[in-house]
Design a protein around this motif. Structure first.
Motif, PDB file in Angstrom:
ATOM      1  N   UNK A  41       0.838  -1.212   0.000  1.00 33.24           N
ATOM      2  CA  UNK A  41       0.000   0.000   0.000  1.00 33.24           C
ATOM      3  C   UNK A  41       0.870   1.258   0.000  1.00 33.24           C
ATOM      4  N   UNK A  42       1.891   1.276   0.874  1.00 36.85           N
ATOM      5  CA  UNK A  42       2.754   2.468   0.951  1.00 36.85           C
ATOM      6  C   UNK A  42       3.540   2.644  -0.345  1.00 36.85           C
ATOM      7  N   UNK A  43       3.992   1.525  -0.934  1.00 39.77           N
ATOM      8  CA  UNK A  43       4.716   1.614  -2.214  1.00 39.77           C
ATOM      9  C   UNK A  43       3.817   2.195  -3.295  1.00 39.77           C
ATOM     10  N   UNK A 423      10.590   2.197   5.627  1.00 40.07           N
ATOM     11  CA  UNK A 423      11.165   3.485   6.005  1.00 40.07           C
ATOM     12  C   UNK A 423      11.544   4.291   4.765  1.00 40.07           C
ATOM     13  N   UNK A 424      12.134   3.610   3.763  1.00 35.87           N
ATOM     14  CA  UNK A 424      12.521   4.298   2.530  1.00 35.87           C
ATOM     15  C   UNK A 424      11.323   4.800   1.747  1.00 35.87           C
ATOM     16  N   UNK A 425      10.238   4.004   1.711  1.00 31.14           N
ATOM     17  CA  UNK A 425       9.046   4.409   0.963  1.00 31.14           C
ATOM     18  C   UNK A 425       8.357   5.589   1.642  1.00 31.14           C
ATOM     19  N   UNK A 426       8.331   5.600   2.970  1.00 28.87           N
ATOM     20  CA  UNK A 426       7.707   6.717   3.686  1.00 28.87           C
ATOM     21  C   UNK A 426       8.512   7.993   3.496  1.00 28.87           C
ATOM     22  N   UNK A 427       9.823   7.860   3.281  1.00 27.94           N
ATOM     23  CA  UNK A 427      10.684   9.024   3.087  1.00 27.94           C
ATOM     24  C   UNK A 427      10.288   9.816   1.833  1.00 27.94           C
ATOM     25  N   UNK A 428       9.766   9.131   0.802  1.00 31.15           N
ATOM     26  CA  UNK A 428       9.445   9.800  -0.464  1.00 31.15           C
ATOM     27  C   UNK A 428       8.339  10.846  -0.285  1.00 31.15           C
ATOM     28  N   UNK A 429       7.146  10.485   0.252  1.00 31.41           N
ATOM     29  CA  UNK A 429       6.130  11.543   0.417  1.00 31.41           C
ATOM     30  C   UNK A 429       6.515  12.607   1.415  1.00 31.41           C
ATOM     31  N   UNK A 430       7.397  12.270   2.375  1.00 36.14           N
ATOM     32  CA  UNK A 430       7.843  13.284   3.333  1.00 36.14           C
ATOM     33  C   UNK A 430       8.579  14.408   2.611  1.00 36.14           C
ATOM     34  N   UNK A 431       9.313  14.049   1.536  1.00 41.47           N
ATOM     35  CA  UNK A 431      10.055  15.062   0.788  1.00 41.47           C
ATOM     36  C   UNK A 431       9.240  15.656  -0.351  1.00 41.47           C
ATOM     37  N   UNK A 432       8.052  15.087  -0.622  1.00 38.75           N
ATOM     38  CA  UNK A 432       7.280  15.500  -1.795  1.00 38.75           C
ATOM     39  C   UNK A 432       6.594  16.845  -1.534  1.00 38.75           C
ATOM     40  N   UNK A 433       6.920  17.909  -2.277  1.00 37.69           N
ATOM     41  CA  UNK A 433       6.178  19.166  -2.129  1.00 37.69           C
ATOM     42  C   UNK A 433       4.703  18.956  -2.480  1.00 37.69           C
ATOM     43  N   UNK A 434       3.826  19.679  -1.789  1.00 33.61           N
ATOM     44  CA  UNK A 434       2.387  19.499  -1.984  1.00 33.61           C
ATOM     45  C   UNK A 434       1.942  19.754  -3.411  1.00 33.61           C
ATOM     46  N   UNK A 435       2.485  20.808  -4.033  1.00 38.65           N
ATOM     47  CA  UNK A 435       2.084  21.119  -5.402  1.00 38.65           C
ATOM     48  C   UNK A 435       2.549  20.039  -6.378  1.00 38.65           C
ATOM     49  N   UNK A 436       3.777  19.549  -6.193  1.00 39.50           N
ATOM     50  CA  UNK A 436       4.293  18.499  -7.088  1.00 39.50           C
ATOM     51  C   UNK A 436       3.509  17.209  -6.898  1.00 39.50           C
ATOM     52  N   UNK A 437       3.174  16.879  -5.653  1.00 39.33           N
ATOM     53  CA  UNK A 437       2.388  15.668  -5.421  1.00 39.33           C
ATOM     54  C   UNK A 437       1.004  15.776  -6.059  1.00 39.33           C
ATOM     55  N   UNK A 438       0.405  16.958  -5.969  1.00 37.11           N
ATOM     56  CA  UNK A 438      -0.915  17.142  -6.567  1.00 37.11           C
ATOM     57  C   UNK A 438      -0.856  16.913  -8.078  1.00 37.11           C
ATOM     58  N   UNK A 439       0.198  17.419  -8.724  1.00 40.96           N
ATOM     59  CA  UNK A 439       0.333  17.207 -10.168  1.00 40.96           C
ATOM     60  C   UNK A 439       0.536  15.727 -10.488  1.00 40.96           C
ATOM     61  N   UNK A 440       1.364  15.043  -9.679  1.00 39.89           N
ATOM     62  CA  UNK A 440       1.567  13.614  -9.888  1.00 39.89           C
ATOM     63  C   UNK A 440       0.264  12.841  -9.746  1.00 39.89           C
ATOM     64  N   UNK A 441      -0.555  13.231  -8.768  1.00 42.85           N
ATOM     65  CA  UNK A 441      -1.841  12.548  -8.567  1.00 42.85           C
ATOM     66  C   UNK A 441      -2.797  12.821  -9.721  1.00 42.85           C
ATOM     67  N   UNK A 442      -2.776  14.043 -10.257  1.00 42.35           N
ATOM     68  CA  UNK A 442      -3.643  14.351 -11.409  1.00 42.35           C
ATOM     69  C   UNK A 442      -3.307  13.449 -12.582  1.00 42.35           C
ATOM     70  N   UNK A 443      -1.995  13.332 -12.884  1.00 42.54           N
ATOM     71  CA  UNK A 443      -1.580  12.470 -13.993  1.00 42.54           C
ATOM     72  C   UNK A 443      -1.853  11.000 -13.688  1.00 42.54           C
ATOM     73  N   UNK A 444      -1.696  10.607 -12.417  1.00 40.07           N
ATOM     74  CA  UNK A 444      -1.824   9.195 -12.067  1.00 40.07           C
ATOM     75  C   UNK A 444      -3.268   8.717 -12.116  1.00 40.07           C
ATOM     76  N   UNK A 445      -4.216   9.551 -11.708  1.00 37.03           N
ATOM     77  CA  UNK A 445      -5.582   9.070 -11.529  1.00 37.03           C
ATOM     78  C   UNK A 445      -6.558   9.544 -12.593  1.00 37.03           C
ATOM     79  N   UNK A 446      -6.067  10.256 -13.604  1.00 32.69           N
ATOM     80  CA  UNK A 446      -6.991  10.739 -14.630  1.00 32.69           C
ATOM     81  C   UNK A 446      -7.603   9.573 -15.411  1.00 32.69           C
ATOM     82  N   UNK A 447      -6.841   8.484 -15.611  1.00 34.91           N
ATOM     83  CA  UNK A 447      -7.356   7.310 -16.320  1.00 34.91           C
ATOM     84  C   UNK A 447      -7.348   6.072 -15.430  1.00 34.91           C
ATOM     85  N   UNK A 448      -7.421   6.254 -14.153  1.00 36.89           N
ATOM     86  CA  UNK A 448      -7.378   5.123 -13.219  1.00 36.89           C
ATOM     87  C   UNK A 448      -8.676   4.317 -13.340  1.00 36.89           C
ATOM     88  N   UNK A 449      -8.582   2.962 -13.277  1.00 32.41           N
ATOM     89  CA  UNK A 449      -9.807   2.157 -13.427  1.00 32.41           C
ATOM     90  C   UNK A 449     -10.898   2.513 -12.422  1.00 32.41           C
TER      91      UNK A 449
END
Length: 585
Positions: A41-43, A423-449
């Motif tokens: 799930x975290x990955x 621990x390594x996987x949790x480190x990624x969102x900790x460093x993820x800026x909110x705006x960049x994460x939002x853009x990644x989520x837009x691209x990731x879920x626009x065609x999600x099943x």
């Protein structure tokens, strides 16, 4: 002899061989399945939006349309001459905000912990009270105070001294740095104050015995020991400033000061046609900067631990007697408390009861109104926003704490070979800026099943992904304090993993879990940076509602809603304080 009887020995042999294999032995333990599920799930939460942020920056098609690989977005973004001013502004903003916040925090921590200044307990509230106000409201309050045309402080200066215009201009790089530094000061205070409290006074006493005065002790002993903590606070605040969109949205956009987050906003939301490819490219840039500085922060925090002088014996930090100067020290701390807490809350309270925003006169006090609070009480759009925010906060905080509890148990209590992966996987969102994460989520879920794009659930996914490390930290600090004897006794009595976790660990971790849950609730109520990019008209939470009311000039309504949010946050923080026992009982 039947067929089943004939095949039974072979099955037993295969089963025994399977159990003897390393994979079979691993999967035969219930905790291993928990590890596989939690890490999966975290990955997924961490890597899926990261991959699609890069994908969006490397494709030539708009959002939701299949495209071809290209580097043209990077060429266009970083060959533009404006990109250099953009990066320069971002670094000036980040370094200035981080540096000023550390100066404020260092002064406040030194006065409250190391001196005999009066009212020290009151000044320590600066680490807690700012959590009741959304950062965007702090920025708005300072705009209402130092706006060059009609700011309250500027208005007072003009009336008192007959000046043509006020001396302060919040719409400048200086104003941007100043407001962001105020927002970041509590975070730096927590890091530096913790390091000050853990210092062994015997080192300073040895220096004084050898003839050094207070200034010499401070220069040769105190500050060298604090240097890793100061660097860690400065590095973390630099990252938080560069990724912040709350203050830039209120101050930098009207002042036309371009930083990374405002550029992302212009490309993704503020222009027509929008260009999500270019926005993703700038998002990769800010993510790269954040990862470098978060890595430096972790290096510095590891040095803080190596510089730790805490031993098994109890001690109190050496307290410096300031004599008559202690009142001056209390004055400096009072000034910081006023800037951080008192002025923003007072101006919001004043604007909330004014019929319209203006510099108060004697006639103003005869026309005070509660109409803005009546608007909050009677408007379905506001009710819907509160409901959305509370629903998001409740579900996200609950999911975060469940995941954090399981992940914390695996990383702290077990010896599983792959627990470091979590621990390594949790480190990624900790460093993820909110705006960049939002853009990644837009691209990731626009065609999600599963259709989560343009619904409230994509905001929920963003909250869980980005703030899971906060919950993990709260639970980890609690689970370390629970002795393993209780679990071992439960297992000896025949309880399995789930029964032990449910009946022993969860009740023992309840203070930390409850405190982390409530702190996450307050964070989610105030979240703005990622929410602005992800919300849709039917799922508008409080952050976007406040921002658009502010853009429409409804400052009284913004102040009234902000005060209601603050009251809810005060109640939640009071409950969290009771459960986590921050006070020394």
């Amino acid at each position: 002899m039947s067929i089943n009887e004939a095949t039974l020995p072979a099955e037993r042999v295969n089963t025994s061989a399977w159990r003897r294999s390393r994979l079979g032995a691993f999967l035969s333990q219930p905790v291993s399945w928990v590890f596989v599920i939690v890490s999966s799930i975290i990955a997924f939460l961490s890597l899926y939006p990261t991959f699609f942020l890069f994908y969006g920056s490397l494709t030539d098609a708009p959002l939701g349309v299949p495209g071809n690989f290209t580097l043209q977005n990077y060429v266009r973004a970083y060959s533009d001459p404006e990109a250099y001013s953009l990066m320069l502004n971002s670094f000036i903003f980040g370094i200035g905000s981080a540096g000023l916040s550390v100066i404020f925090a260092l002064a406040l921590a030194w006065i409250t912990i190391r001196t005999d200044a009066p009212f020290r307990r009151l000044f320590e509230l600066t680490a807690i009270i700012p959590n009741i106000l959304p950062p965007m409201l702090v920025s708005i309050s300072w705009v209402m105070l130092c706006n060059p045309s009609n700011g309250l402080i500027n208005g007072v200066f003009v009336k008192l001294f007959g000046m043509e215009k006020g001396p302060f201009n919040i719409y400048s790089m200086t104003g941007l740095i100043y407001v962001e530094a105020l927002i970041l000061t509590p975070l730096a205070f927590l890091i530096i104050a913790a390091a000050m409290k853990s210092m062994d006074p015997s080192l300073e006493e040895s220096a004084k015995t050898l003839g050094s005065n207070e200034f010499g002790v401070m220069r040769r002993i105190t500050f060298p020991l604090l240097r890793p903590a100061i660097l860690a606070a400065a590095t973390l605040n630099f990252v938080r400033a560069v990724e912040s969109f709350d203050t830039p949205a209120i101050i930098a956009l009207p002042a036309r000061i371009e930083v990374f987050t405002t550029k992302i906003w212009r490309e993704a939301l503020g222009s027509f046609p929008t260009n999500h490819n270019l926005a993703a490219t700038y998002g990769v840039g800010i993510l790269f900067i954040a990862l470098i500085f978060v890595y430096l922060y972790r290096r510095f925090t590891s040095q803080v631990e190596s510089f730790s002088t805490v031993t098994g014996k109890g001690f109190r930090p050496h307290q410096i007697e300031l004599g008559p100067w202690r009142y001056a020290a209390a004055g400096v701390a009072s000034l910081l408390l006023i800037l951080l807490v008192v002025l923003p809350i007072l101006v919001l309270a004043l604007v909330a009861i004014l019929p319209y925003y203006h510099v108060p006169t004697w006639q103003t006090w005869q026309n005070l109104t509660m109409s803005h609070f009546e608007y909050v009480w009677a408007t379905p759009r506001v009710h819907k926003a509160f409901l959305n925010s509370l629903l998001l906060a409740f579900i996200s905080a609950t999911a975060c704490m469940i995941l954090a509890s399981l992940a914390s148990y695996i990383t702290v209590r077990t010896k599983l070979a792959g627990r470091g992966i979590i621990e390594g996987l949790v480190f990624i969102p900790w460093a993820f800026p909110g705006t960049a994460m939002a853009l990644g989520l837009l691209w990731a879920y626009v065609d999600f099943p599963i259709p989560v794009y343009a619904t409230i659930w994509i905001i929920l996914i963003a909250y869980i992904t980005r703030f899971l490390p906060y919950g993990l930290r709260a639970v980890t600090s609690t689970i370390i304090q629970v002795h393993k004897e209780l679990e071992e006794a439960s297992i000896v009595c025949g309880a399995g993993f789930m029964a032990t976790f449910r009946r022993i660990l969860i009740p023992m971790m309840r203070p930390g879990v409850m405190a982390g849950w409530i702190i996450l609730m307050t964070i989610f109520l105030r979240e703005f940076s990622a929410t602005l990019f992800l919300y849709s008209p039917g799922s508008e939470p409080l952050g976007p509602l406040l921002y658009f009311l502010y853009l429409d000039g409804m400052r009284g309504r913004v102040a009234a809603i902000g005060l209601v949010i603050s009251v809810i946050s005060v109640v939640l923080i009071a409950i969290a304080q009771r459960y986590s026992r921050w006070d020394t009982k």
